[in-house]
Each structure stands twice: as C-alpha cells, then as structure tokens.
Design an enzyme around this catalytic site. Structure first.
Site, PDB file in Angstrom:
ATOM      1  N   GLU A 177      22.983 -28.016 154.378  1.00  0.00           N
ATOM      2  CA  GLU A 177      21.917 -29.180 154.552  1.00  0.00           C
ATOM      3  C   GLU A 177      22.083 -29.636 155.991  1.00  0.00           C
ATOM      4  OE1 GLU A 177      23.733 -32.566 151.459  1.00  0.00           O
ATOM      5  OE2 GLU A 177      23.706 -30.236 150.313  1.00  0.00           O
ATOM      6  N   HIS A 416      24.413 -32.205 133.793  1.00  0.00           N
ATOM      7  CA  HIS A 416      24.746 -31.610 134.518  1.00  0.00           C
ATOM      8  C   HIS A 416      26.667 -31.992 135.114  1.00  0.00           C
ATOM      9  CE1 HIS A 416      25.589 -34.478 139.053  1.00  0.00           C
ATOM     10  NE2 HIS A 416      25.009 -33.386 139.419  1.00  0.00           N
ATOM     11  N   GLU A 418      28.909 -32.120 138.233  1.00  0.00           N
ATOM     12  CA  GLU A 418      29.572 -32.497 139.440  1.00  0.00           C
ATOM     13  C   GLU A 418      30.579 -31.463 139.158  1.00  0.00           C
ATOM     14  OE1 GLU A 418      28.523 -32.852 142.630  1.00  0.00           O
ATOM     15  OE2 GLU A 418      29.792 -32.104 142.442  1.00  0.00           O
ATOM     16  N   HIS A 486      23.502 -27.006 142.544  1.00  0.00           N
ATOM     17  CA  HIS A 486      22.977 -27.979 144.375  1.00  0.00           C
ATOM     18  C   HIS A 486      24.698 -27.284 145.569  1.00  0.00           C
ATOM     19  CE1 HIS A 486      19.816 -31.275 143.769  1.00  0.00           C
ATOM     20  NE2 HIS A 486      19.747 -30.278 143.478  1.00  0.00           N
ATOM     21  N   GLU A 487      24.505 -28.010 146.953  1.00  0.00           N
ATOM     22  CA  GLU A 487      25.748 -27.097 147.434  1.00  0.00           C
ATOM     23  C   GLU A 487      26.048 -26.100 147.289  1.00  0.00           C
ATOM     24  OE1 GLU A 487      24.956 -30.982 147.362  1.00  0.00           O
ATOM     25  OE2 GLU A 487      26.445 -30.823 145.773  1.00  0.00           O
ATOM     26  N   GLU A 505      19.504 -26.023 145.399  1.00  0.00           N
ATOM     27  CA  GLU A 505      19.265 -27.117 146.866  1.00  0.00           C
ATOM     28  C   GLU A 505      19.892 -25.502 148.357  1.00  0.00           C
ATOM     29  OE1 GLU A 505      21.009 -31.333 147.577  1.00  0.00           O
ATOM     30  OE2 GLU A 505      22.023 -30.218 147.836  1.00  0.00           O
ATOM     31  N   GLU A 511      17.186 -36.248 149.098  1.00  0.00           N
ATOM     32  CA  GLU A 511      18.674 -37.530 149.389  1.00  0.00           C
ATOM     33  C   GLU A 511      18.878 -37.767 150.233  1.00  0.00           C
ATOM     34  OE1 GLU A 511      21.588 -35.113 146.997  1.00  0.00           O
ATOM     35  OE2 GLU A 511      22.091 -34.167 149.112  1.00  0.00           O
TER      36      GLU A 511
HETATM   37  C1  NOJ Z   1      24.912 -34.039 145.984  1.00  0.00           C
HETATM   38  C2  NOJ Z   1      23.520 -33.548 144.853  1.00  0.00           C
HETATM   39  O1  NOJ Z   1      22.892 -33.052 145.998  1.00  0.00           O
HETATM   40  C3  NOJ Z   1      23.140 -34.373 144.999  1.00  0.00           C
HETATM   41  O2  NOJ Z   1      21.789 -34.037 144.266  1.00  0.00           O
HETATM   42  C4  NOJ Z   1      23.569 -34.936 143.697  1.00  0.00           C
HETATM   43  O3  NOJ Z   1      22.765 -36.192 142.850  1.00  0.00           O
HETATM   44  C5  NOJ Z   1      25.341 -35.785 144.325  1.00  0.00           C
HETATM   45  N1  NOJ Z   1      25.890 -34.053 144.789  1.00  0.00           N
HETATM   46  C6  NOJ Z   1      25.716 -35.359 143.113  1.00  0.00           C
HETATM   47  O4  NOJ Z   1      26.129 -34.739 142.320  1.00  0.00           O
HETATM   48 CA    CA Z   2      23.252 -32.109 148.181  1.00  0.00          CA
END
Ligand code: NOJ
Ligand code: CA
Length: 706
Positions: A177, A416, A418, A486-487, A505, A511
C-alpha cells in the site's frame, strides 16, 4: 460448455552433450517477435538473453541459487539436454475480463548439469509468448540432491539495456500500500522514496521494488516484471542496481529462520515473468500471468456469482460509525452484552438499510464489517491472538434475521474476517467460520491481515504467509466460499487454478482517501495502477464515492478525482466484485449518476483497451456476458485531455442507445469534482466521439442493447 483446443507439437527432443550442435538454446514466440537465448558461459554459469524485435531488452542475465548447508548453484554447469515444444489452447474463464483466453507459446526445457562434484541437475523451463516470457526452475528427482532444501537466496537477474522510465513501489516485505513513484531506473531509491506513512508494518530492507514493476523505453517498448503461480514459496522483490541497470531477485525472508524458502525435492519455483509489448494498452490486454497458471482445480464454481456490492464500510473509514461496539476491554465481560457507545455500524437496522438499497438498485451483495466481537482489541495489541472468533456477533446484530431478510430480497450478505494478522487463531477457526457461512448461504468473504504478522518475525509476503493465504482460499472452496483478501499477498494468476480467489486489495485503495495524512491517492494513482498492479489480477479498489469532499465528516481528506472518474472506475478496474462504496444517503441524493452503477456489468465477455499511456490515462471497453451491453470507462491523471473514440467494436447492423456520464465544463478533481454532464446519445459502428476529460477526471458510457 468448455471449449478446449489443445495442439501440442513436439518440435524436437534432443539428447546431447554440451557443445554438440544438437542442443537447442534459443526459442522464439509464435509470432517470432520475442526471442530467448539460454546457455552457460565459459565458467559454466547459466544465463539468458531476451530480444524483442531483434533488440536485446534483457541482456546476459545470470541464474542461480544459494542454499543453506549445500553448495550454491552458480558455476560449473553444462547444458545436458534441451526439449522444445509448442502449445496452443483456448480456455474459458468462469468469470473474468473476457470469456475466451488464448494460451499460445513455444517452450524450451533446458536441463543443466554440474560438471564436477555431485553433478547435480537443474532444469529451467522457458515459455515464450507473443506478449512476453515466463520461466521457472525445476529441481528434478536426483540421487545427490534429496529431501529438504533450504533456499537462502534465488539469484535471478534481469539485466536491462536502457535507463527505462519506471513505475514502481518499494520492495516492502509487509505491504503493497504505497504510492507509485515514477523515476528512471537509475534513480530508484526505494528506502528514501517509500512514502507509506499510514500503516506501521512497513519493512523495506534494501533498494528493491515490488512487482509488477512497469517500464517504458524510448522506442516505446513496454516491459512489466512480475511472477506467476506463487505457491509454497516466498514473494519475490527485485533489488535494483542503479549503476548497472540490473534487477536481481530478492526473496522475502523471515526473522525466525536462517533461510528464505524451504522445499522438499523434487519441486519447482513460481514463474518469473516479463510482459513485453510495444504499447501501453497491450500490457493490460496481456493474459500471460493467468496463462502460466494451472487450469481450474475446483471444477464447478457456479455457486459464486460476480456482483456489485454495498457495505457497512465507508462509514467507519469516515468516522460516522465504528467497527467496535464499545464493550469493555475486559474480554471476560464480552459475553454478557457489554455496553455500546452508540456508534456501532453493523447493527441489524443499519444493515437492512443497505439491503433495501441494494435490492432496489441491481446490487447483489452487502458487506458487513464490524459484525463480530473482538474489535475493541484488534489493532496495536500484542496479545491479539484469540481475540476474533469469526462466529460471535455483537449483541445488536442478529445474523439470522439479517441473512433471512437479505435472502428474501435477493441480496447476499458478504462475510468479513479481519484476522488482525493473528494467523494461528484464524487457521484454527477457519473450518468453523466457513461452516457458519455455508449454513447461512454466504458465498464470499472479505478477509483482512492488518498489522504485524503473528507469529512474530514473519512477513506478509514470505513463504509462511503465502501458504496462509493460499491454504485459506483452498479450504474456503470446500465450503463454497470465495475470498477477497485485503493486506494480501500479490496476485499471481492463481485465480485460474482456484477461481474462488476472486479479488484482493494489495495496493493503496480508496480507504486512503478517507484518512491518509498525506492527502490520499493523487489523480495519477489509478492511471499508474492500471498498468502495474492491475496486470497481476482483479482489484478490490471500492470505487463509486459520490460525496467527494465529505466535509461533514472530515475536513482534511477527500477523494482526488471527479465524480465522473468514480463512475469510470467500474469499467477501468477489473474485479468480479465491485463495491458501490459510498453511503446509502449519498447515493439516494444522486439518482442520476447512480443509474450508471445500477446498469454497469461486472462479468465480461470481451475487454478492449482502447487507448492509454502508463501514468497518464486509459480507456477500456468491456462487453457484459449475459446482456451483450457495452460499457466504456476512461480516466486521466491531473492533466485534462481529449479522448477520441471510435466504435468499430459495436455490431454493424445496430443502432444503440447510450448514456454518457462525463466531466462538466468546469469540472476539476479539487475545485469542482461534482460537475457532471449526463447525455443520451445514439451510437453505431461508425460513430466517433470526442470527450473532454477534466483534471483528475473521466467518463463512463453505457451502451445498452435493451
Ligand atoms: C483494512 C482494509 O483494507 C479495509 O477495507 C478494512 O475496512 C479494514 N482493514 C478493517 O478490516
Ligand atoms: Ca488495506
């Protein structure tokens, strides 16, 4: 349904000793434009040379390995045997930029053998396409190289012949990023230029770049370096020798082990790739990366449907709501209800608002972030292992109710996960978490890996994590779950083999415009991304922000494009899931531009790159699979420009009704981003259009067949 035409011609199989005339050491692409020579020098050091239209684009570049415990693969090799063959097939993408993909190349398989010592063997396979090359190392079964092999470095060189204009991000081991830099090759200074200011996990050990890295030469030669089929190996960064204009592989390592990659004999490495074209659009059209991957191993994947989606997401990034519920930080009290601070975004009520809106607007999915317990303790905590379980909702989110409500309206909830990079927890929870999804009929998950990897000492792009990402997707497929990470680790075309790897991503996404302290993504960002990151695969960029300045939430941040460009991104950026990222109220206040999001497709039969220059502008036309509707999107950087379009791709016997959404006369990404002109026009195969794009602007065109 699957059309597969495979023609394999064995041109020659020649067994011989080094020096013999029978050894074939060069191979050309089907159209002869790209040629590769492979041989060993007087010290027995393997090297290759690539020419394009008879000009060396990669000059003598050496190949080798360093290992822990056993001698290097460096010198004293002879060419023992070469096998050449040709291959031509047309395969179909279950969803994608196009339906049919031609995979046509000539191959040279070179077996090298050490001339002394253990006389070990190394094979290098070159596949030469009209749009570039891929090569990989194979370590064949052999008596003197057995069991586990510990690679401390791979020595693959790309020795360039010109000081190319280069579009690059630093060779960070933890995150992609970063903003792209545009410099000459000789001016790359990854450590100094690294402009990633917003996440803590940056690790840039030396002057290296991440891939895809794209270069433009003085004569218009375009090169992009990357890798394909990154499986059970470390990601490759490219160390830059700015004096000799040489790139050299530098694999991502680990603090926990004195080597970078562990393999068990026999094995092969990922493909090292160079896309080579004489113009910028052909880079985007190139299918080299997916072609170098194995065919679909999952079989019928029709349980996933490409879709647009909305979500409880942008509101958290703007600060309107939060992921966390506001429970006490004492984890033991989480189960007794806790106390909310009243800003929690993922409430049953709020999610239903997104479901209603999506159902009304031809949008198939709703992403819900912050639905599960753990967000009070997710980032910046060393003891985050065990915090998320991915199955327990907050007290104000009724998973049964929401999923039933969505189903009744023909909308699917997107899960989701995370992980906060706590990989051991996630691994343990995956079966339970995916099974919960299957129970509720959820077929896609957005996963996230924010923060330093746990276990400590691992990096996002090292072999340990490559396996984490790949194994998560392979396991998810068993539960009919598709993954948008993502990441993530970089895309390397594995979506061909595992189509449930739908998007990711792996770049500075939208974001950053919500909160970056450096002003967000500048107007040139996406005109670079289209020719760099996008060459690797689908991007979950999350376009469609209509409230460009969002001053009511954040005074110091904004999206740095016009609203017309936000619409164009649905066509320019490819992903089988495309977010309509803005808040429901912002869309409802703007029904006219919303019409484009309602109409635009997400799954394509054909893609045509109509024009473009790396870092400046690009225009893409895509035809939707089911409807045959065409959509065209064009974007520009901070420069205004006129784009001339022709429509020879339309059916010759038809007149089409089209709607154009373009920058208004006074549009400007900063001064007047909402100035938008919408016009109905008629188009046929002979039509010509001249469209003015504002600074940071764009246009979107929907051509509906009715
Ligand atoms: C980073 C992600 O790129 C984003 O889309 C997400 O909302 C946050 N992390 C929380 O998981
Ligand atoms: Ca991110």
């Amino acid at each position: 349904m699957k059309i597969r035409i495979i023609v394999i011609t064995l041109l020659s199989i020649i067994f011989s000793c080094q020096g013999s005339e029978n050894i074939v050491t060069n191979i050309a692409s089907p159209n002869k434009a790209v040629e590769v020579n492979i041989n060993v020098n007087s010290e027995g050091r393997p090297f290759y040379v690539v020419t394009y239209n008879n000009k060396a684009v990669v000059d003598t570049s050496y190949l080798g390995f360093e290992f822990k415990d056993v001698p290097d693969f460096k010198t004293n090799f002879k060419v023992k045997k070469t096998v050449s063959s040709s291959f031509n097939e047309t395969w179909q993408m279950p969803w994608g930029e196009q339906l049919d993909v031609v995979n046509n190349y000539n191959e040279l398989n070179v077996t090298l053998q050490e001339t002394n010592g253990a006389e070990r063997l190394l094979q290098i396979i070159f596949k030469v396409y009209d749009d570039g090359i891929g090569f990989r190392y194979e370590f064949p079964e052999q008596p003197k190289l057995k069991g586990d092999i510990y690679i401390t470095e791979e020595h693959t060189e790309f020795n360039l012949t010109e000081d190319y204009k280069t579009f690059w991000i630093p060779g960070d081991w933890d995150i992609y990023e970063h903003l792209y830099n545009t410099t000459n090759l000789s001016e790359i200074d990854a450590v100094q230029f690294a402009n990633h200011k917003n996440l803590a996990q940056t690790y840039i050990p030396e002057n290296a770049v991440n891939t895809p890295v794209t270069m433009v030469g003085k004569d218009g030669t375009h090169l992009s370096f990357h890798e394909a089929a990154l499986i059970d190996y470390s990601g490759m960064t490219l160390a830059v020798d700015t004096v000799n204009l040489n790139l050299r592989s530098n694999l991502v390592g680990s603090e926990n082990r004195p080597y970078k990659v562990k393999k068990t004999m026999p094995f092969s490495t990922p493909w090292r790739t160079i896309q080579i074209t004489d113009n910028a659009p052909d880079l985007i059209a190139s299918k080299l990366i997916v072609n170098l991957n194995e065919p679909n191993k999952l079989g019928d994947v029709s349980w996933f449907k490409p879709m647009k989606y909305t979500g409880v997401w942008w509101e958290m990034h703007l600060g309107k709501s939060s992921w966390d519920y506001g429970m006490t930080q004492d984890m033991n009290t989480w189960t007794d209800g806790g106390k909310s601070h009243g800003k929690h975004g993922a409430t049953t009520e709020n999610v239903k608002r997104f479901i209603d809106f999506s159902a009304k607007n031809n949008i198939g999915g709703v992403l819900v972030e912050g639905w599960n317990t753990g967000w009070e303790h997710w980032i910046g905590f060393e003891d985050r292992e065990g915090v998320f379980d991915f199955v327990t909702p907050y007290p104000d989110y009724d998973l049964d109710d929401v999923t039933q409500y969505a189903k009744a309206k023909g909308v699917e909830i997107i899960m989701h996960h995370e992980t906060s990079a706590a990989t051991e927890t996630y691994e343990k929870q995956q079966d339970t978490a995916y099974a919960l999804m299957q129970k509720y009929g959820m077929h896609s998950v957005k996963s996230g890996y924010v923060g330093k990897i746990l276990p400590k000492g691992e990096y996002h792009h090292g072999q340990y994590m490559v396996n984490q990402y790949n194994n998560a997707a392979i396991k998810a497929a068993k539960y009919q779950v598709a993954v948008n990470a993502h990441e993530p680790i970089k895309a390397t075309g594995l979506r061909r083999t595992y189509p449930n790897i739908i998007s990711r991503e792996g770049l500075r996404g939208q974001e950053f415009n919500a909160w970056a302290s450096d002003g967000g993504n500048p107007p040139e960002h996406l005109p670079i991304v289209a020719f760099t990151r996008m060459l690797s695969g689908p991007i979950d960029y999350t376009p469609g922000i209509f409230n460009i300045k969002f001053n009511e939430y954040k005074k110091d941040n904004q999206v740095n494009t016009t609203i017309a460009q936000q619409l164009a991104l649905y066509v320019v950026i490819y992903s089988p899931i495309q977010m309509a990222a803005d808040l429901v109220e912002h869309y409802e206040a703007n029904p006219k531009p919303l019409q484009f999001i309602r109409d635009v497709g997400v799954n394509w039969k054909k893609t045509l790159i109509l024009n473009g220059e790396v870092g400046d502008y690009v225009t893409i036309a895509r035809q939707e699979r089911e409807t045959n509707n065409w959509f065209v999107g064009g974007i520009t950087d901070e420069m205004s420009r006129t784009i001339d379009l022709e429509f020879s791709f339309l059916d010759s016997d038809k007149t089409y009704e089209a709607i154009i959404y373009k920058d208004g006369k006074n549009a400007h990404w900063n001064d007047n981003p909402l100035d938008l002109t919408i016009e109905k026009i008629e188009l046929n195969t002979n039509s010509k259009l001249s469209i003015e794009l504002a600074e940071g602007g764009g246009f979107a065109l929907s051509i509906l067949t009715k």
